[in-house]
Design a protein around this motif. Structure first.
Motif, short mmCIF file in Angstrom:
data_model
loop_
_atom_site.label_atom_id
_atom_site.label_comp_id
_atom_site.label_asym_id
_atom_site.label_seq_id
_atom_site.Cartn_x
_atom_site.Cartn_y
_atom_site.Cartn_z
N ARG A 116 -9.15 -13.44 10.48
CA ARG A 116 -7.72 -13.29 10.19
C ARG A 116 -7.48 -13.53 8.71
O ARG A 116 -6.61 -14.28 8.30
CB ARG A 116 -6.89 -14.21 11.07
N SER A 117 -8.29 -12.84 7.93
CA SER A 117 -8.26 -12.97 6.47
C SER A 117 -7.54 -11.75 5.90
O SER A 117 -7.97 -10.62 6.09
CB SER A 117 -9.69 -13.03 5.94
N PHE A 118 -6.43 -12.00 5.20
CA PHE A 118 -5.60 -10.90 4.71
C PHE A 118 -5.36 -11.04 3.21
O PHE A 118 -5.20 -12.14 2.69
CB PHE A 118 -4.27 -10.86 5.46
N LYS A 119 -5.34 -9.90 2.52
CA LYS A 119 -5.14 -9.90 1.07
C LYS A 119 -3.71 -10.32 0.72
O LYS A 119 -2.78 -9.98 1.45
CB LYS A 119 -5.35 -8.49 0.52
N PRO A 120 -3.53 -11.01 -0.40
CA PRO A 120 -2.17 -11.26 -0.88
C PRO A 120 -1.55 -9.93 -1.30
O PRO A 120 -2.27 -8.98 -1.62
CB PRO A 120 -2.38 -12.18 -2.09
N VAL A 121 -0.24 -9.86 -1.27
CA VAL A 121 0.45 -8.61 -1.64
C VAL A 121 0.67 -8.59 -3.16
O VAL A 121 1.29 -9.50 -3.72
CB VAL A 121 1.79 -8.48 -0.90
N LYS A 122 0.14 -7.56 -3.82
CA LYS A 122 0.32 -7.41 -5.27
C LYS A 122 0.90 -6.02 -5.54
O LYS A 122 0.94 -5.18 -4.65
CB LYS A 122 -1.02 -7.59 -6.00
N SER A 123 1.31 -5.78 -6.78
CA SER A 123 1.83 -4.46 -7.11
C SER A 123 1.64 -4.17 -8.59
O SER A 123 1.07 -4.98 -9.33
CB SER A 123 3.31 -4.35 -6.72
N ILE A 124 2.13 -3.02 -9.01
CA ILE A 124 2.09 -2.62 -10.42
C ILE A 124 3.31 -1.74 -10.66
O ILE A 124 3.82 -1.12 -9.72
CB ILE A 124 0.77 -1.88 -10.75
N ASN A 125 3.78 -1.70 -11.89
CA ASN A 125 4.98 -0.93 -12.22
C ASN A 125 4.74 -0.17 -13.52
O ASN A 125 4.29 -0.75 -14.51
CB ASN A 125 6.17 -1.88 -12.37
N ILE A 126 5.00 1.13 -13.50
CA ILE A 126 4.87 1.95 -14.71
C ILE A 126 6.22 2.62 -14.97
O ILE A 126 6.75 3.31 -14.10
CB ILE A 126 3.81 3.07 -14.56
N GLU A 127 6.79 2.41 -16.15
CA GLU A 127 8.01 3.12 -16.53
C GLU A 127 7.63 4.38 -17.31
O GLU A 127 6.49 4.52 -17.77
CB GLU A 127 8.93 2.21 -17.33
N ILE A 128 8.61 5.26 -17.48
CA ILE A 128 8.36 6.54 -18.16
C ILE A 128 7.81 6.32 -19.56
O ILE A 128 6.85 6.98 -19.98
CB ILE A 128 9.67 7.36 -18.22
N LEU A 129 8.41 5.39 -20.31
CA LEU A 129 7.95 5.15 -21.69
C LEU A 129 6.51 4.64 -21.68
O LEU A 129 5.71 5.02 -22.54
CB LEU A 129 8.86 4.15 -22.39
N VAL A 168 4.72 1.03 -4.74
CA VAL A 168 3.31 0.67 -4.54
C VAL A 168 3.21 -0.33 -3.39
O VAL A 168 2.31 -0.25 -2.55
CB VAL A 168 2.71 0.09 -5.83
N LYS A 169 4.18 -1.24 -3.34
CA LYS A 169 4.18 -2.27 -2.30
C LYS A 169 4.35 -1.65 -0.91
O LYS A 169 3.91 -2.22 0.09
CB LYS A 169 5.30 -3.26 -2.59
N ALA A 170 5.00 -0.48 -0.84
CA ALA A 170 5.17 0.21 0.45
C ALA A 170 3.82 0.50 1.10
O ALA A 170 3.70 0.55 2.32
CB ALA A 170 5.96 1.50 0.25
N ILE A 171 2.79 0.69 0.26
CA ILE A 171 1.44 0.94 0.77
C ILE A 171 0.71 -0.39 1.00
O ILE A 171 0.09 -0.61 2.03
CB ILE A 171 0.65 1.80 -0.24
N ILE A 172 0.83 -1.28 0.04
CA ILE A 172 0.07 -2.53 0.04
C ILE A 172 0.54 -3.51 1.12
O ILE A 172 -0.26 -4.31 1.61
CB ILE A 172 0.15 -3.18 -1.37
N ILE A 173 1.81 -3.43 1.53
CA ILE A 173 2.35 -4.41 2.49
C ILE A 173 1.57 -4.40 3.80
O ILE A 173 1.52 -5.40 4.52
CB ILE A 173 3.87 -4.13 2.76
N ALA A 174 0.92 -3.28 4.10
CA ALA A 174 0.12 -3.20 5.34
C ALA A 174 -1.08 -4.15 5.31
O ALA A 174 -1.70 -4.39 6.34
CB ALA A 174 -0.37 -1.76 5.56
N ASN A 175 -1.40 -4.69 4.13
CA ASN A 175 -2.51 -5.65 4.04
C ASN A 175 -2.15 -7.00 4.66
O ASN A 175 -3.04 -7.83 4.87
CB ASN A 175 -2.93 -5.85 2.58
N LYS A 176 -0.86 -7.22 4.93
CA LYS A 176 -0.48 -8.42 5.66
C LYS A 176 -0.90 -8.22 7.13
O LYS A 176 -1.26 -7.13 7.54
CB LYS A 176 1.03 -8.67 5.56
N GLU A 177 -0.80 -9.27 7.92
CA GLU A 177 -1.33 -9.18 9.29
C GLU A 177 -0.61 -8.17 10.16
O GLU A 177 -1.23 -7.43 10.92
CB GLU A 177 -1.28 -10.55 9.96
N PHE A 178 0.73 -8.11 10.03
CA PHE A 178 1.49 -7.32 11.01
C PHE A 178 2.77 -6.82 10.36
O PHE A 178 3.87 -7.19 10.77
CB PHE A 178 1.81 -8.23 12.20
#
Length: 647
Positions: free
Chosen positions: A281-294, A439-449
């Motif tokens: 029951r080992s799950f990754k912490p939720v991380k993200s990244i943000n890129i603006e146009i500039l 990005v978090k919309a994809i990564i959130i699935a790394n939580k348990e449920f």
């Protein structure tokens, strides 16, 4: 974990038999069995023999809880529930979990759904007044969820369903027709739905590995995945194929988990990862990244300037050269950047000048002319342009997309491997913003449920990170990058203003907006995106905002920093801080690192910066009260501690 009317009735039925001292609950027909099988996968009931079931410890706890809630009038008897009513499901578990993370406060997005299920109470706290919070029953449910380890059994029919379904995130309407398969997958925590209602689904981390295994395995038996099969596969890794019985080896080979020599095949590799997740029951912490146009345009500018360097070695991507590249080109070539420049002007000049700024964009030919129009007085237009480019360069360095180094006495910028990947994506799919929550919309699935909420999902689709029922190649790239990059602390003036207004818990996005004039809503949204991507805050599915451990340290460290300071902490300053800590001596009682004057030269060499930049970043560190004349103080040590937390 999924409890509908039929599951609740089944639990109460077995409980009633137990109270009569019956050893098991015996079913009358096979047609009654589906909800009992799903409860068995949840580890809430145990099959004693065909059509005979008893409660497990946690099943009994849940049955008693349901009965108690009925007696207290918090919920109706399940016999009166609608057939499709999901009293519990991944979405409800996540509503409870996010409330627990937020000092029991569920917030307006999820409060109503929890109240329908009897999980809300009113509390009165001095100075806070009366508010709604989750009750002890919600917490007891969460305790049962955490402790009832689900079973994992996939037969040939469910295998085919999993193999054929899109992995998500996707709208729930994209799930193929499959009778009770989604319920069975929810029971085993393979499939999760969005908060507050199940509009979006995603396979969990466990579900994704099971799906990958299904894409490679050979369905030679009625049961293709089970705990016994996973144990046998684990034995191959730990003890070698010789440790298997002839029957175990035959099963693993027939299902294409191993070859004749006992080597693990692709299906076996994915099942082993599923086994690890399921067992530990080992799950990754939720991380993200943000890129603006500039940010994206600057990556391109750095690449272009280096190309120019090949024919003219005197030209290198210094800040001044990049300012020249970005602002002296025709404005029509940067239509997609107008919103970014506009926001920067609104910050300085006020949102009441929005129309005037928009009109000016239509008149001028270059961005330089635009800035001259508003900053001619005092001749600060170049300084403003320089600040905008420098701030974006800091952001790119903080996300490990570029690296600044000394070359010929100047600070020049290089794309990292991650920066090259982002630029390739932008050139392939178009220059666009990549919001942290997309990005978090994809990564959130790394939580348990867990599954993303609808807003995150839509932003993911708009950013071309999600499409066709799953993460796109770009989405997978940014999701992987969020875990691979080494973040360096950075915060802008406005981000610090927002961070200063955030308590550790108990605040929601709407509360942050209320701290600022309504015209600043867009700016606040951008700041929250950056703070999330930097790893300082965690925006939960119920729109609560919780400070991370790194965020708490950054906030403490910068508590004495004036909010008017443009970039109170920069990634280059952190590199200087790291270098000073390596050449200095730690005095634990004083909470200081003392640096001898003779060691500053060594620190500059370790930082990789030119003398001018090194001195400027020392000024930043002193102005932010992170270092003294020759020592790193407690606030500076907090920044270094935050850096460790971000890894």
């Amino acid at each position: 974990m999924v409890i509908r009317k039929e599951h609740a009735l089944a639990l109460l039925r077995i409980r009633e038999e137990e109270l009569k001292k019956a050893p098991t609950c015996q079913l009358f027909a096979k047609s009654e069995e589906p909800p009992f099988i799903e409860l068995e996968r949840m580890n809430l009931v145990r099959m004693e023999r065909p059509l005979e079931y008893s409660l497990t410890y946690w099943g009994r706890a849940l049955a008693n809880l349901i009965d108690d809630m009925i007696q207290k009038g918090l919920i109706e008897h399940p016999s009166k529930w609608n057939e499709e009513f999901r009293w519990l499901g991944s979405e409800i578990i996540m509503m409870i979990e996010t409330a627990i993370e937020n000092e029991d406060i569920p917030g307006p997005l999820t409060e109503g759904e929890l109240e329908k299920r009897g999980f809300i109470e009113e509390r009165k706290v001095e100075k806070k007044g009366t508010f709604k919070a989750i009750n002890k029953y919600a917490k007891d449910i969460y305790e049962i969820f955490r402790n009832a380890h689900p079973r994992l059994i996939i037969d040939r029919e469910l295998y085919q369903y999993i193999k054929d379904m899109p992995a998500g995130p996707a709208e729930s309407s994209m799930l193929p027709a499959g009778g009770r398969f989604p319920l069975l997958m929810g029971a085993m925590r393979l499939l999760a739905f969005s908060v507050p209602t199940s509009d979006v689904y995603a396979l969990t981390a466990l579900g994704q590995e099971i799906k990958k295994a299904c894409e490679y395995l050979a369905p030679s038996y009625e049961t293709v995945i089970s705990e016994d099969i996973m144990d046998s596969l684990g034995k191959v890794v730990d003890e070698g194929v010789e440790a298997l019985t002839a029957e175990e080896k035959e099963v693993l080979m027939a299902l294409a988990y191993i070859d004749g020599d006992g080597e693990i095949l692709p299906a076996g590799e994915h099942l082993l990862e599923a086994y690890r997740i399921w067992k530990e029951r080992s799950f990754k912490p939720v991380k993200s990244i943000n890129i603006e146009i500039l940010d994206a345009e600057l990556l391109k500018a750095i690449q272009e300037v280096w190309k120019h360097h090949e024919s003219d070695p005197s030209v290198m991507p210094t800040v001044d050269e990049l300012v020249h590249y970005m602002f002296y080109k025709p404005a029509k070539e940067y239509k997609h950047l107008l919103e970014h420049y506009g926001r920067r002007l609104y910050q300085d000049l006020g949102y009441q000048k929005k129309e005037e700024i928009k009109n000016k964009f239509a008149e001028v030919k270059t961005v330089e002319e635009l800035f001259k129009s508003f900053y001619e007085k005092g001749n600060k237009w170049y300084e403003k342009m320089y600040d905008i480019i420098q701030e974006s360069l800091y952001t790119l360095e903080s996300f490990n997309l570029i690296h600044a180094e000394e070359k010929e006495g100047k600070r020049v910028h290089y794309l990292t491997e991650y920066g090259k990947k982002v630029l390739e994506d932008m050139e392939t799919r178009g220059m666009r913003e990549i919001p942290a929550v997309a990005v978090k919309a994809i990564i959130i699935a790394n939580k348990e449920f867990a599954s993303p909420n609808v807003d995150w999902y839509k932003k993911g689709v708009d950013a071309q990170l999600i499409g066709g029922g799953e993460a796109t190649e770009a989405g997978k790239m940014y999701a992987e990058m969020a875990y691979q990059i080494r973040r360096l602390p950075h915060i802008t003036r406005f981000e610090l203003q927002v961070l200063h207004k955030l308590p550790e818990k108990g605040f929601f996005i709407k509360d942050v907006y209320e701290q600022f004039d309504e015209t600043w809503k867009e700016e606040v949204e951008y700041a929250l995106n950056k703070l999330e991507a930097r790893g300082y805050i965690d925006i939960l599915q119920n729109e609560a905002i919780v400070l991370t451990e790194a965020g708490k340290l950054i906030k403490r460290a910068l508590s004495g920093t004036p909010e008017g300071f443009a970039n109170p902490i920069t990634p280059l300053a952190v590199r200087v801080l790291e270098a000073l800590s390596k050449v200095g001596t730690l005095y634990e009682k004083e909470k200081k690192v003392r640096v001898l004057p003779k060691n500053f030269k060594e620190a500059m060499k370790l930082s990789g910066l030119d003398p001018d930049t090194f001195e400027k970043e020392l000024i930043v560190l002193r102005a932010s009260n992170l270092i003294g004349k020759s020592s790193i103080n407690e606030a500076g040590l907090l920044i270094l501690e935050a850096l460790e937390k971000l890894d």
